[in-house]
Design an enzyme around this catalytic site. Structure first.
Site, PDB file in Angstrom:
ATOM      1  N   MET A  81       0.777  -1.096  -0.034  1.00  0.00           N
ATOM      2  CA  MET A  81      -0.008  -0.031  -0.045  1.00  0.00           C
ATOM      3  C   MET A  81       0.729   1.212  -0.042  1.00  0.00           C
ATOM      4  O   MET A  81       2.238   1.103   0.360  1.00  0.00           O
ATOM      5  CB  MET A  81      -1.030  -0.163   1.155  1.00  0.00           C
ATOM      6  CG  MET A  81      -1.984  -0.979   1.267  1.00  0.00           C
ATOM      7  SD  MET A  81      -2.982  -1.045   2.761  1.00  0.00           S
ATOM      8  CE  MET A  81      -4.093   0.434   2.109  1.00  0.00           C
ATOM      9  N   HIS A  82       0.155   2.556  -0.462  1.00  0.00           N
ATOM     10  CA  HIS A  82       0.766   3.697  -0.152  1.00  0.00           C
ATOM     11  C   HIS A  82       1.827   4.379  -1.018  1.00  0.00           C
ATOM     12  O   HIS A  82       2.233   5.650  -1.115  1.00  0.00           O
ATOM     13  CB  HIS A  82       0.969   3.959   1.351  1.00  0.00           C
ATOM     14  CG  HIS A  82       0.229   3.308   2.282  1.00  0.00           C
ATOM     15  ND1 HIS A  82      -0.966   3.886   2.502  1.00  0.00           N
ATOM     16  CD2 HIS A  82       0.418   2.629   3.319  1.00  0.00           C
ATOM     17  CE1 HIS A  82      -1.644   3.167   3.450  1.00  0.00           C
ATOM     18  NE2 HIS A  82      -0.781   2.482   4.198  1.00  0.00           N
ATOM     19  N   ASP A 240      -2.492  -5.106  -0.242  1.00  0.00           N
ATOM     20  CA  ASP A 240      -2.156  -6.589   0.204  1.00  0.00           C
ATOM     21  C   ASP A 240      -2.914  -6.760   1.294  1.00  0.00           C
ATOM     22  O   ASP A 240      -3.260  -8.143   1.387  1.00  0.00           O
ATOM     23  CB  ASP A 240      -0.542  -6.246   0.479  1.00  0.00           C
ATOM     24  CG  ASP A 240      -0.141  -5.043   1.362  1.00  0.00           C
ATOM     25  OD1 ASP A 240      -1.020  -4.305   1.945  1.00  0.00           O
ATOM     26  OD2 ASP A 240       1.124  -5.182   1.711  1.00  0.00           O
TER      27      ASP A 240
END
Length: 513
Positions: A81-82, A240
């Protein structure tokens, strides 16, 4: 029989699985790639390595399974992520991706809180401004690399960049978009109030889909490099953690997952968005359509255990190589010989700062309580207990939101160890289960591809059919009081050491110039 592919674009490598419509895994393939830490607090990666790893592992999985590629009905991606991937007008990558565990953006987080306002963040994004999220990374580039920012035209996340390269379509989906701090989590759309306040053009954000929606198809070039038929549908996939939840059957209320991977994640399914008033835990969109999850994240969980292995357990590693046993088994055996509570030795696992519950990039790891009586067994056990105490921090916040967790699925490296599962059950004071599947994120991504392509009716239907519990571990009442005392002592350490953590961080920054 129909087949499905799930690809997980992780922090250290890509993993692809090929499964049939009965949930049986036919083949898997992995490829590692490096992580760059060019300065303190920085964590970056070359997006091209993700693309090549995805292409290679898809091709390898198809080759290993030796099934006709025409049987593949869909592909789903899971991803870290991110991470910020900035593209120019032509779709070219402008700089290395800034990853989820990069914590250089403390100043930008304070800027977001000031410009957007905490109440707007609460209402729109359901999360505080944290260094790991995508929005502060965008502001950091604008401040420190203005020549790159001026050329930027598109913002993507890691898995979405890979899917873009394989399909030619710019897209994101709700579960990953929710981690950008630019998305209205409650209403599942881009947040115009936040984007406007931060002066980030909404045109830079791609269309946002639900995780099981088809948002691209394999190009002829992708077909040539992987063996997939041209036009194979690709679904949105998921973050994820969201994909791991799907792959572990966390798709109905009452179920939670405790994942001890590089990071540590406690995640509980919710049918509506439940937001911690203090925003210590996260509220994100689930990969299950129109559902959400509450989540706490430790930045170093299994990663802290790996650090311990590399820093202090060379002897155990050598023994493991000689005997053909996993080094973590040897470490766990030594930990099991130490007493519950490690004779008062406590470990704070804040090797890369911490997210939940402290949201503090300056937090540092520490062993507290060392005496001459402590040996390697106590040190290893204290590390495992400290990591698990950190996981309980997140679980307690989720319980405080009114989420009644009746089953905790243990996943990641910590989920494979019977010793660590028992420790988790004892510290969480809850039943801990292990399931037969071990490919959580990639398996979840494949399920999402099956839902999007019509192979499965829903995520819930697939989970009911495929998720099999292998073991159930009940808490040991004989150690409950000892672990309660240990957890209480653990919780007292961060407030006491916080001023020292800040002072140490300042020392490091000054030394680095």
């Amino acid at each position: 029989m129909d087949c499905l592919i799930g690809v997980d674009i992780g922090t250290t490598g890509a993993k692809t699985i090929l499964m049939d419509s009965s949930g049986r895994q036919l083949a898997s393939a992995t490829e590692e790639y490096p992580l760059s830490n060019p300065q303190p607090k920085w964590s970056e990666q070359d997006p091209e390595r993700w693309v090549q790893a995805a292409l290679n592992t898809i091709r390898d999985a198809l080759r290993k399974a030796d099934v006709p590629a025409r049987r593949v009905k869909g592909v789903g991606f899971s991803g870290q992520m991110h991470g910020l991937v900035l593209l120019d007008e032509a779709g070219g990558v402008l700089r290395p991706a800034i990853l989820w565990n990069d914590v250089r953006t403390t100043e930008q987080c304070r800027e977001i809180e000031s410009v957007v306002g905490r109440e707007t963040l609460f209402q729109e994004t359901c999360n505080p401004a944290l260094e790991g999220f995508t929005a502060p990374k965008v502001l950091w580039v604008r401040r420190h690399e203005p020549e790159i920012y001026e050329r930027a035209r598109h913002i993507l996340l890691p898995k979405d960049y890979v899917r873009y390269r394989l399909t030619g379509e710019l897209a994101m989906e709700a579960s990953d978009a929710a981690g950008t701090l630019l998305y209205n989590v409650r209403e599942r759309r881009w947040s115009k109030p936040v984007l406007d306040a931060l002066q980030i053009p909404v045109e830079w954000m791609p269309p946002a889909y639900e995780s099981s929606e088809i948002c691209g198809r394999a190009t002829s070039e992708t077909a040539e490099k992987t063996g997939l038929p041209e036009g194979t549908p690709f679904v949105g996939g998921g973050a994820d953690n969201a994909c791991a939840a799907v792959g572990n059957g966390i798709v109905v209320e009452g179920k939670a997952a405790a994942s001890l991977g590089t990071s540590g994640v406690v995640l509980a399914h919710t049918d509506k968005p439940l937001v911690d008033p203090d925003m210590r835990a996260h509220t994100f969109c689930h990969a299950v359509s129109d559902r959400w999850y509450s989540m706490g994240v430790m930045l170093s969980a299994g990663g802290a255990f790996r650090w311990l292995r590399d820093a202090l357990c060379q002897e155990e590693a050598a023994d493991a190589e000689k005997s053909g046993v996993d080094v973590y088994e040897i470490m766990s055996q030594k930990a099991a010989e130490a007493p519950v509570g490690s004779e008062g030795l406590l470990f704070l696992p804040y090797l890369t700062g911490e997210r939940t519950p402290h949201a503090d990039a300056n937090a540092k790891a520490a062993f507290v309580g060392l005496t001459l009586r402590h040996g390697k067994g106590e040190i290893i056990r204290a590390a495992m207990e400290g990591i698990t105490y950190g996981m309980r921090d997140s679980l307690e916040i989720i319980r405080g939101l009114g989420v009644e967790v009746t089953e905790i699925v243990a996943t990641g490296g910590g989920g494979k160890s019977a010793f660590w599962r028992q420790m988790q059950a004892d510290i969480y004071e809850a039943e801990v289960t292990a399931i037969a599947q071990s490919e959580g994120p990639a398996f979840g991504a494949a399920i999402l591809a099956g839902v999007g392509s019509g192979v499965f009716g829903s995520c819930e239907e697939a989970a009911e059919a495929f998720i099999n519990v292998e073991s159930r571990t009940e808490p040991n009442p004989d150690v409950r009081d000892a672990y309660r005392r240990g957890y209480s002592a653990y919780r007292s350490l961060y407030p006491a050491l916080k001023p020292s953590f800040d002072a140490i961080s300042l020392m490091v920054e000054e030394a680095a110039g």
